[in-house]
Structures are given as structure tokens and as C-alpha cells.
Design a protein around this motif. Structure first.
Motif, short mmCIF file in Angstrom:
data_model
loop_
_atom_site.label_atom_id
_atom_site.label_comp_id
_atom_site.label_asym_id
_atom_site.label_seq_id
_atom_site.Cartn_x
_atom_site.Cartn_y
_atom_site.Cartn_z
N ALA A 115 14.32 -50.87 -16.38
CA ALA A 115 15.30 -51.44 -15.46
C ALA A 115 16.42 -50.46 -15.21
CB ALA A 115 15.87 -52.75 -16.01
N SER A 116 16.96 -50.50 -14.01
CA SER A 116 18.14 -49.71 -13.69
C SER A 116 19.19 -50.64 -13.10
CB SER A 116 17.81 -48.60 -12.69
OG SER A 116 17.37 -49.14 -11.46
N VAL A 117 20.43 -50.36 -13.40
CA VAL A 117 21.54 -51.17 -12.89
C VAL A 117 22.74 -50.26 -12.75
CG1 VAL A 117 22.27 -51.91 -15.19
CG2 VAL A 117 22.85 -53.32 -13.21
N GLY A 118 23.58 -50.54 -11.77
CA GLY A 118 24.75 -49.69 -11.54
C GLY A 118 24.53 -48.80 -10.33
N LEU B 122 28.85 -50.63 -19.58
CA LEU B 122 28.37 -49.27 -19.32
C LEU B 122 27.85 -49.12 -17.89
CD1 LEU B 122 26.52 -48.46 -22.68
CD2 LEU B 122 28.74 -47.61 -21.90
N SER B 123 27.34 -50.20 -17.31
CA SER B 123 26.82 -50.12 -15.95
C SER B 123 27.92 -50.06 -14.91
CB SER B 123 25.89 -51.29 -15.65
OG SER B 123 26.60 -52.51 -15.59
N HIS C 237 24.93 -45.13 -13.98
CA HIS C 237 23.64 -45.64 -13.53
C HIS C 237 22.82 -45.83 -14.80
CE1 HIS C 237 19.57 -44.91 -11.38
NE2 HIS C 237 19.89 -46.19 -11.32
N PHE C 238 22.78 -47.07 -15.27
CA PHE C 238 22.30 -47.40 -16.61
C PHE C 238 20.81 -47.75 -16.57
CE2 PHE C 238 22.75 -48.15 -20.89
CZ PHE C 238 22.48 -49.44 -21.30
N ILE C 239 20.04 -47.06 -17.41
CA ILE C 239 18.59 -47.23 -17.42
C ILE C 239 18.13 -47.58 -18.82
CG2 ILE C 239 16.37 -46.02 -17.14
CD1 ILE C 239 17.87 -44.34 -14.96
N ARG C 240 17.33 -48.62 -18.94
CA ARG C 240 16.78 -49.02 -20.23
C ARG C 240 15.38 -49.57 -20.01
NH1 ARG C 240 18.11 -54.67 -21.35
NH2 ARG C 240 18.75 -55.62 -19.39
N TYR C 241 14.65 -49.81 -21.07
CA TYR C 241 13.27 -50.24 -20.93
C TYR C 241 12.84 -51.03 -22.16
CZ TYR C 241 12.35 -46.19 -23.94
OH TYR C 241 12.36 -45.29 -24.99
N VAL D 144 31.93 -44.72 -26.66
CA VAL D 144 30.86 -44.18 -25.83
C VAL D 144 31.42 -43.65 -24.52
CG1 VAL D 144 28.76 -44.77 -24.54
CG2 VAL D 144 29.09 -45.64 -26.85
N GLN D 145 32.28 -44.42 -23.86
CA GLN D 145 32.82 -44.00 -22.57
C GLN D 145 33.68 -42.74 -22.70
OE1 GLN D 145 34.68 -47.69 -21.26
NE2 GLN D 145 32.95 -48.14 -19.92
#
Length: 529
Positions: A267-270, A303-304, A308-312, A522-523
Motif C-alpha cells: 500500500a502507498s499513502v501520502g 508519517l504519511s 510518500h509512505f509505503i508498507r506491505y 523519526v521525522q
């Protein structure tokens, strides 16, 4: 037993006090360094490991260790109080009998409710370079640990200054003071720069703000970093507005097929124009169920906002294929590669949580040209089978049997084996959610296969191969993966920074202050050069 009243000053000149009295420290710098290491690490160390850390080039390292310990016993132990303890195998300090000056700063950084005046006093009392007089330049591993302590101190001061600089209940003049402190601690943080500009504008006026903006722009330019936009017309509330802007609520879920035909959901979000951030999968994931969950959801959404936040989902769980031939560590790394290729990413920062940290470590070691920064949380570098006692092996294998027989049942007692150690501070409602989440995320058979795969993880040899800036964050009271594990892991990654958050949870709850601190860490790390 009476309180010895021992306080160690680690910030600025290294000092030891008993009550109000300043205690004379040993003349040997190595002995002082040993005291600092034992007190700050707060755990048992084998004599062998201490010899390797401090005396690896001497003819008789054990003799050197014994001599230093004799000096420290005479200094620390009084009457019936054994502050410094040892047996034939290990050495440790009773941390309940010693306080560190950084403890007050830790409390300030991780708790709310401090009056600004009290915070100001703590700030001033904890100013200086940590561990002055404890440097041992010829001992590289020890100096790496010293540097990680110093970096943790700087990040902690930055988070404290940030909190008060952005506290809208404080007068602008007070916020301006803290904003100046923040920009000194984090000179290339775009958030710190804008906040300093905003506070200066309303505390001291337009000319002062323009002068500061000019200086900051030059400073950022000299460092080759894009400065923030210093817009006078939008300054009041503009930064607050950006922070409060809602993150996109819709994820785009896609699928990529591995070499063995397994379908991996990602998934991607942001905003796709924002800098990328990839999160490696960890047990357990479900792209749809955990997006609005009480555990990681606030972190994902925060974070999004800026990435451009990507996870799976890992193979065998979530929306990825469950019926798979292989659930192995090598396949976990391979699946990560397929996801980032499908996302069209050449170079990106990588976030690894729990066993996902080991996957991230291996990937960064194999493909150093692709990972720009590495963030690890709750990390470990080897599975339990490598150093477990026979009793521990029996206990772990018994848990696997319980998992296989009880995972899918309506009675959550079996799954509580995990939820209670993952999140000991969770409420009953949060535990109920996690129990159901586990049941819906994977099968009992796959849960056992995951546990077996995790037990044999070994990325110890990969740590020294990491070439990118690395931040290791760990809960200080983590009941599943001890903080000492994270500290040791950080010490073995070249130049890695270590930061602790005050929590007992291995999986942070979105409502706890440690979660907010983690997002800030993190940021700030991702925004740093």
C-alpha cells in the motif's frame, strides 16, 4: 539499608556526588570510563566483554579489570550497600542506588505537566558535552558507545525544546527562548527553523524575524539543504496548520508477484511528490485492519503527512497469500525487494520494526546503494535459538504447540501469550482488539511457521556492512526484546544513533507519549542531512 545518595553527573565534567559532597574519582581515565559505562548501560556485563571493550590490547586484561573494580568498590560501596556488584562471570551496578543527571532530562522529555520554569531549570542544569573526561580515543567500540550517548542526549534536548517552542499556551517571548534552543540543538531541522522564525516574528517583530530568516537561509545553503519557506503573511499559525492537516485517509493497495508466484499486498499513502519512506513488513500486518488500529495507526498517519509512505503485508499474513511454500527470512528480504521495485523506488529511507528490523538490516547490507537512511525500532539481530538455554528452548517450543492448537479459537487465552508481552500496558479493550487482529491476520499453522523463522534469524555479520545513517529506537522497558539488545545492536552498526523511549511496550500504543516521541525522532532523523 540506607540510601547512599549517589548521583553521577554525565553531562559536562564527569563527577560523582554522595549527597552534597563531591567524591574524588580514580585518576585512571579508563576506570572512570568503566564506571560511566556500567552506570549508564544499567545491566550486567560479562567480565570477558568488559575486557574486550576496555583492555583488549593488554597482556593481562583480567588483571586490569580487577584493579579498576577494586578502585570502584572502594568509591561506591559503603557499609552494607553494594552499589557495585560482581560474581565470577559478570559485573553490574545496582541502578536503584544511583541516579544520573540525565534522568531529569529524560523525565522532562517523556512526561507532560512540567511547568516552564521547572523545565528551564532542568535545561540549564543539564547543559554541556556528555562524558567529558571519559574519552578513550584508542578504543573505537567504546567511543562509538560514547557518541551514541551524546547523540541521544542531543535528540532529547531537541524534543524538549520543540515541545515548549510549539506550546501555544505559552507567551511568544517564552516560546522564542525555546525555539532558539531548538535551532541550536538541531541547526538543520526545517521544522526548528520555521518555528524559530515564527516565534521571533511575534516575540521581537518583523525586522528581527527577517534577520533570523536570512541567517538561517544562508546556513542551510552552506550545508546544501533546502531551507523552509519563511512566509511572513502566513507565519501566524501556518506551521500549526501544516501539522494539523489531515493525512490522506485512502490507501492505494496493489499486489506484486514474487519469483515463486506468491502475491504480496502493498500500500502507498501520502503525496507521491513527498520524500518516500518504506516500512518493512513485520509480524503481524494487515494493510486494512491496522490502518485504523490503536497500535501503529497514529504513527502511519503521521508519517504519511510528510512522506510518500509505503508498507506491505508479509507473505503468509494480511492481504498477501497465506498458502505459501516458504516462510523464511530470505524470502522476507526478497519480498521487500519486489515491493520497492514495484513502487518504482531506486533509493529510499527504510523503517524496520521488530523482526522487520532484521529484514531491513539485511536489505541495507545487500543493497547499500538503495537505502539512504535506516530506522530500527524494537530491533534484534539474532533469533532465540542461538543462545537459549535448554529450559528456554522447551518453553519456546511449548508456546509453538499452544499456538498451533489454540490460535483460531474464540477463547483468546492462547493469543494472550503474545499480546501481554507485546503490550503489557494495554487496556482490556486494546488487548481484545489485538487478540482479534491476530486471529484475522494469519492462520495458526502460519503463526507457528513465523515463530520458527524468527527463531533462526541471524544478521549479526550484516551490522558492520551498514553504510547509511542509522537510528535505533527502543522502548526502555521492552518486555519482549530488552533495551540492552537494542543498545548492543546500535553499538555494532557504524555511526548508528541510539534513542530510548519510556515505555514497556514492544508495540507502541498510539495514545502513549512514547509514540509521539517516536514519531518526532523519526521525522527529525529523516529531515537531518
Amino acid at each position: 539499608m540506607s540510601d547512599p545518595g549517589l548521583e553521577i553527573q554525565t553531562i559536562g565534567a564527569f563527577e560523582l556526588r554522595r549527597g552534597e559532597a563531591l567524591m574524588p574519582l580514580p585518576s585512571s581515565r579508563k576506570t572512570r570510563a568503566l564506571l560511566a559505562y556500567l552506570a549508564i548501560s544499567g545491566r550486567r556485563h560479562t567480565r570477558q566483554s568488559l575486557c574486550e571493550l576496555f583492555w583488549d590490547t593488554t597482556d593481562d586484561p583480567l588483571a586490569g579489570l580487577r584493579w579498576s573494580l577494586s578502585k570502584l568498590r572502594g568509591l561506591l560501596n559503603i557499609d552494607d550497600l553494594e552499589v557495585l556488584n560482581s560474581d565470577r562471570e559478570a559485573v553490574w551496578i545496582d541502578t536503584e542506588l544511583v541516579t544520573l543527571d540525565k534522568d531529569r532530562l529524560n523525565a522532562l522529555g517523556n512526561q507532560t505537566g512540567y511547568a516552564e520554569k521547572d523545565a528551564d531549570e532542568i535545561w540549564k542544569a543539564t547543559t554541556g558535552l556528555p562524558l567529558e573526561g571519559c574519552e578513550l580515543p584508542n578504543l573505537s567500540t567504546y567511543m562509538t558507545w560514547v557518541e551514541s550517548y551524546r547523540q541521544d542526549y542531543l535528540r532529547l534536548r531537541g524534543s524538549v525544546a520543540k515541545r515548549f517552542a510549539r506550546d501555544t499556551d505559552l507567551p511568544w517571548e517564552i516560546r522564542d527562548k525555546w525555539a532558539e534552543r531548538w535551532i541550536k540543538v538541531a541547526p538543520y531541522s526545517r521544522g526548528a527553523a520555521f518555528t524559530a522564525f515564527e516565534c521571533k516574528y511575534f516575540a521581537a517583530g518583523r525586522p528581527a524575524a527577517l534577520s533570523l530568516a536570512s541567517n538561517l537561509t544562508n546556513s542551510f545553503g552552506e550545508a546544501g539543504i533546502e531551507p523552509p519557506s519563511f512566509e511572513i503573511e502566513q507565519s501566524k499559525g501556518a506551521d500549526v496548520g501544516r501539522r494539523q492537516e489531515l493525512a490522506p485517509t485512502e490507501q492505494q493497495i496493489r499486489f506484486v508477484e514474487g519469483l515463486d508466484g506468491v502475491s504480496i499486498a502493498w500500500a502507498s499513502v501520502g503525496d507521491t511528490g513527498s520524500p518516500p519512506l518504506v516500512k518493512a513488513a513485520n509480524w503481524l500486518n494487515h494493510l486494512e485492519l491496522d490502518w485504523d488500529a490503536p497500535v501503529w495507526s497514529p504513527l502511519f498517519k503521521e508519517l504519511s503527512r510528510t512522506n510518500h509512505f509505503i508498507r506491505y503485508d508479509e507473505r503468509g499474513c494480511g492481504l498477501s497469500d497465506w498458502d505459501v511454500d516458504e516462510i523464511t527470512f530470505d524470502k522476507f528480504v526478497e519480498d521487500l525487494e519486489h515491493v520497492v521495485d514495484a513502487a518504482g523506488l531506486d533509493r529510499f529511507p527504510l523503517l524496520g520494526i521488530s523482526q522487520g528490523a532484521a529484514v531491513s538490516i539485511r536489505f541495507a547490507a545487500l543493497y547499500p546503494e538503495r537505502v539512504s537512511k535506516l530506522v530500527l525500532f524494537g530491533a534484534y539481530d539474532q533469533g532465540w535459538r542461538y543462545d537459549a538455554t535448554p529450559e528456554q528452548v522447551r518453553e519456546r517450543e511449548a508456546v509453538m504447540v499452544l499456538t498451533e492448537t489454540g490460535w483460531g479459537m474464540d477463547n483468546p487465552a492462547y493469543r494472550h501469550v503474545f499480546s501481554r508481552t507485546f503490550m503489557p500496558d494495554a487496556s482490556m479493550e486494546e488487548l481484545d482488539w489485538f487478540d482479534e487482529f491476530q486471529r484475522l491476520t494469519t492462520s495458526s499453522e502460519n503463526a507457528v511457521r513465523f515463530l520458527e523463522a524468527f527463531s533462526t534469524i541471524d544478521v549479526r555479520d550484516d551490522l558492520a556492512k551498514i553504510q547509511c545513517p542509522t537510528l535505533v529506537v527502543h522502548s526502555r522497558g521492552d518486555m519482549r526484546i530488552p533495551f540492552a539488545t537494542g543498545r548492543l545492536l546500535a553499538s555494532r552498526i557504524p555511526g548508528a544513533q541510539l534513542a530510548g523511549v519510556d515505555s514497556q511496550n514492544h508495540l507502541l500504543l498510539g495514545r502513549e507519549s512514547a509514540s509521539t516521541r517516536f514519531v518526532e525522532l523519526v521525522q527529525d532523523f529523516l529531515a537531518s542531512p
